[in-house]
Write a protein that holds these residues in place. Structure first.
Motif, PDB file in Angstrom:
ATOM      1  N   ALA A  46     -17.109  28.838   6.705  1.00 20.66           N
ATOM      2  CA  ALA A  46     -17.422  27.489   6.219  1.00 20.66           C
ATOM      3  C   ALA A  46     -16.849  27.268   4.825  1.00 20.66           C
ATOM      4  CB  ALA A  46     -18.931  27.276   6.211  1.00 20.66           C
ATOM      5  N   GLU A  47     -16.942  28.269   3.969  1.00 20.52           N
ATOM      6  CA  GLU A  47     -16.382  28.142   2.619  1.00 20.52           C
ATOM      7  C   GLU A  47     -14.868  27.971   2.666  1.00 20.52           C
ATOM      8  OE1 GLU A  47     -17.904  31.700   0.809  1.00 20.52           O
ATOM      9  OE2 GLU A  47     -19.692  30.680   0.060  1.00 20.52           O
ATOM     10  N   GLN A  48     -14.214  28.690   3.549  1.00 22.88           N
ATOM     11  CA  GLN A  48     -12.764  28.568   3.682  1.00 22.88           C
ATOM     12  C   GLN A  48     -12.383  27.183   4.181  1.00 22.88           C
ATOM     13  OE1 GLN A  48     -10.647  30.923   2.455  1.00 22.88           O
ATOM     14  NE2 GLN A  48     -12.622  31.687   1.774  1.00 22.88           N
ATOM     15  N   ARG A  49     -13.124  26.669   5.166  1.00 23.95           N
ATOM     16  CA  ARG A  49     -12.835  25.343   5.695  1.00 23.95           C
ATOM     17  C   ARG A  49     -13.070  24.274   4.635  1.00 23.95           C
ATOM     18  NH1 ARG A  49     -10.457  28.102   8.188  1.00 23.95           N
ATOM     19  NH2 ARG A  49     -10.636  28.612  10.376  1.00 23.95           N
ATOM     20  N   LEU A  50     -14.118  24.431   3.831  1.00 23.58           N
ATOM     21  CA  LEU A  50     -14.399  23.475   2.764  1.00 23.58           C
ATOM     22  C   LEU A  50     -13.254  23.433   1.755  1.00 23.58           C
ATOM     23  CD1 LEU A  50     -16.302  21.475   1.428  1.00 23.58           C
ATOM     24  CD2 LEU A  50     -17.415  23.415   0.289  1.00 23.58           C
ATOM     25  N   ILE A  51     -12.731  24.583   1.415  1.00 23.01           N
ATOM     26  CA  ILE A  51     -11.579  24.644   0.502  1.00 23.01           C
ATOM     27  C   ILE A  51     -10.392  23.912   1.114  1.00 23.01           C
ATOM     28  CG2 ILE A  51      -9.853  26.204  -0.491  1.00 23.01           C
ATOM     29  CD1 ILE A  51     -12.200  28.229  -0.886  1.00 23.01           C
ATOM     30  N   GLU A  52     -10.156  24.125   2.411  1.00 25.54           N
ATOM     31  CA  GLU A  52      -9.034  23.465   3.089  1.00 25.54           C
ATOM     32  C   GLU A  52      -9.206  21.948   3.102  1.00 25.54           C
ATOM     33  OE1 GLU A  52      -8.618  25.237   6.930  1.00 25.54           O
ATOM     34  OE2 GLU A  52      -8.134  27.204   6.095  1.00 25.54           O
ATOM     35  N   VAL A  53     -10.413  21.473   3.327  1.00 28.49           N
ATOM     36  CA  VAL A  53     -10.669  20.032   3.336  1.00 28.49           C
ATOM     37  C   VAL A  53     -10.481  19.465   1.941  1.00 28.49           C
ATOM     38  CG1 VAL A  53     -12.483  18.285   3.588  1.00 28.49           C
ATOM     39  CG2 VAL A  53     -12.158  20.014   5.373  1.00 28.49           C
ATOM     40  N   ARG A  54     -11.052  20.137   0.947  1.00 28.15           N
ATOM     41  CA  ARG A  54     -10.978  19.626  -0.428  1.00 28.15           C
ATOM     42  C   ARG A  54      -9.555  19.631  -0.990  1.00 28.15           C
ATOM     43  NH1 ARG A  54     -16.477  22.074  -3.186  1.00 28.15           N
ATOM     44  NH2 ARG A  54     -17.859  20.501  -2.303  1.00 28.15           N
ATOM     45  N   THR A  55      -8.726  20.528  -0.500  1.00 33.56           N
ATOM     46  CA  THR A  55      -7.344  20.583  -0.988  1.00 33.56           C
ATOM     47  C   THR A  55      -6.393  19.777  -0.115  1.00 33.56           C
ATOM     48  OG1 THR A  55      -6.915  22.636   0.217  1.00 33.56           O
ATOM     49  CG2 THR A  55      -7.645  22.846  -2.083  1.00 33.56           C
ATOM     50  N   GLY A  56      -6.940  19.116   0.908  1.00 32.27           N
ATOM     51  CA  GLY A  56      -6.117  18.271   1.769  1.00 32.27           C
ATOM     52  C   GLY A  56      -5.329  19.025   2.813  1.00 32.27           C
ATOM     53  N   ARG A  57      -5.594  20.305   2.993  1.00 35.48           N
ATOM     54  CA  ARG A  57      -4.873  21.089   3.997  1.00 35.48           C
ATOM     55  C   ARG A  57      -5.479  20.962   5.387  1.00 35.48           C
ATOM     56  NH1 ARG A  57      -4.913  26.878   1.880  1.00 35.48           N
ATOM     57  NH2 ARG A  57      -6.750  26.142   0.793  1.00 35.48           N
ATOM     58  N   SER A  58      -6.642  20.341   5.482  1.00 37.03           N
ATOM     59  CA  SER A  58      -7.291  20.147   6.773  1.00 37.03           C
ATOM     60  C   SER A  58      -7.721  18.691   6.870  1.00 37.03           C
ATOM     61  CB  SER A  58      -8.509  21.077   6.892  1.00 37.03           C
ATOM     62  OG  SER A  58      -9.110  20.939   8.159  1.00 37.03           O
ATOM     63  N   PRO A  59      -7.362  18.008   7.935  1.00 35.66           N
ATOM     64  CA  PRO A  59      -7.695  16.587   8.034  1.00 35.66           C
ATOM     65  C   PRO A  59      -9.187  16.377   8.305  1.00 35.66           C
ATOM     66  CG  PRO A  59      -6.706  17.323  10.072  1.00 35.66           C
ATOM     67  CD  PRO A  59      -6.628  18.478   9.108  1.00 35.66           C
ATOM     68  N   THR A  60      -9.677  15.220   7.930  1.00 34.00           N
ATOM     69  CA  THR A  60     -11.045  14.827   8.246  1.00 34.00           C
ATOM     70  C   THR A  60     -10.997  13.544   9.055  1.00 34.00           C
ATOM     71  OG1 THR A  60     -11.259  13.562   6.198  1.00 34.00           O
ATOM     72  CG2 THR A  60     -11.968  15.868   6.130  1.00 34.00           C
ATOM     73  N   HIS A  61     -12.086  13.272   9.755  1.00 37.84           N
ATOM     74  CA  HIS A  61     -12.159  12.095  10.612  1.00 37.84           C
ATOM     75  C   HIS A  61     -13.530  11.461  10.438  1.00 37.84           C
ATOM     76  CE1 HIS A  61      -8.559  13.628  12.615  1.00 37.84           C
ATOM     77  NE2 HIS A  61      -9.170  14.795  12.628  1.00 37.84           N
ATOM     78  N   THR A  62     -13.581  10.159  10.411  1.00 34.88           N
ATOM     79  CA  THR A  62     -14.859   9.472  10.336  1.00 34.88           C
ATOM     80  C   THR A  62     -15.538   9.532  11.698  1.00 34.88           C
ATOM     81  OG1 THR A  62     -13.960   7.327  10.973  1.00 34.88           O
ATOM     82  CG2 THR A  62     -13.953   7.868   8.592  1.00 34.88           C
ATOM     83  N   LEU A  63     -16.863   9.346  11.685  1.00 33.75           N
ATOM     84  CA  LEU A  63     -17.598   9.313  12.946  1.00 33.75           C
ATOM     85  C   LEU A  63     -17.091   8.179  13.823  1.00 33.75           C
ATOM     86  CD1 LEU A  63     -19.847  10.235  14.823  1.00 33.75           C
ATOM     87  CD2 LEU A  63     -21.442   8.835  13.476  1.00 33.75           C
ATOM     88  N   ALA A  64     -16.828   7.038  13.218  1.00 35.45           N
ATOM     89  CA  ALA A  64     -16.331   5.886  13.981  1.00 35.45           C
ATOM     90  C   ALA A  64     -15.007   6.210  14.671  1.00 35.45           C
ATOM     91  CB  ALA A  64     -16.170   4.680  13.063  1.00 35.45           C
TER      92      ALA A  64
END
Length: 74
Positions: A46-64
């Motif tokens: 989870a910590e690794q994924r959070l770093i990836e999200v915060r640095t823009g290396r992993s995309p995010t998606h809204t619930l909608a």
């Protein structure tokens, strides 16, 4: 093989538990490690994924957007 040093208080508690139950201290040490290993691995991931999200290396998606892509949007 793993050797660990424990504080005297924990060693005493472990000795008492082993004596009271007829199990070995190794049994209880193994059980404690196994009980928490999955949690520690999940936390690390989870910590690794959070770093990836915060640095823009992993995309995010809204619930909608997810609902829309799955055909669940109202």
């Amino acid at each position: 093989m793993l050797a660990i040093r424990l504080p005297a208080e924990i060693e005493t508690r472990l000795d008492a538990l082993a004596a009271a139950t007829g199990r070995t201290k190794t049994f209880y040490a193994r059980e404690a490690i196994l009980e928490h290993l999955d949690d520690l691995e999940d936390l690390y991931l989870a910590e690794q994924r959070l770093i990836e999200v915060r640095t823009g290396r992993s995309p995010t998606h809204t619930l909608a957007a997810v609902e829309q892509s799955l055909g669940l949007a109202n």
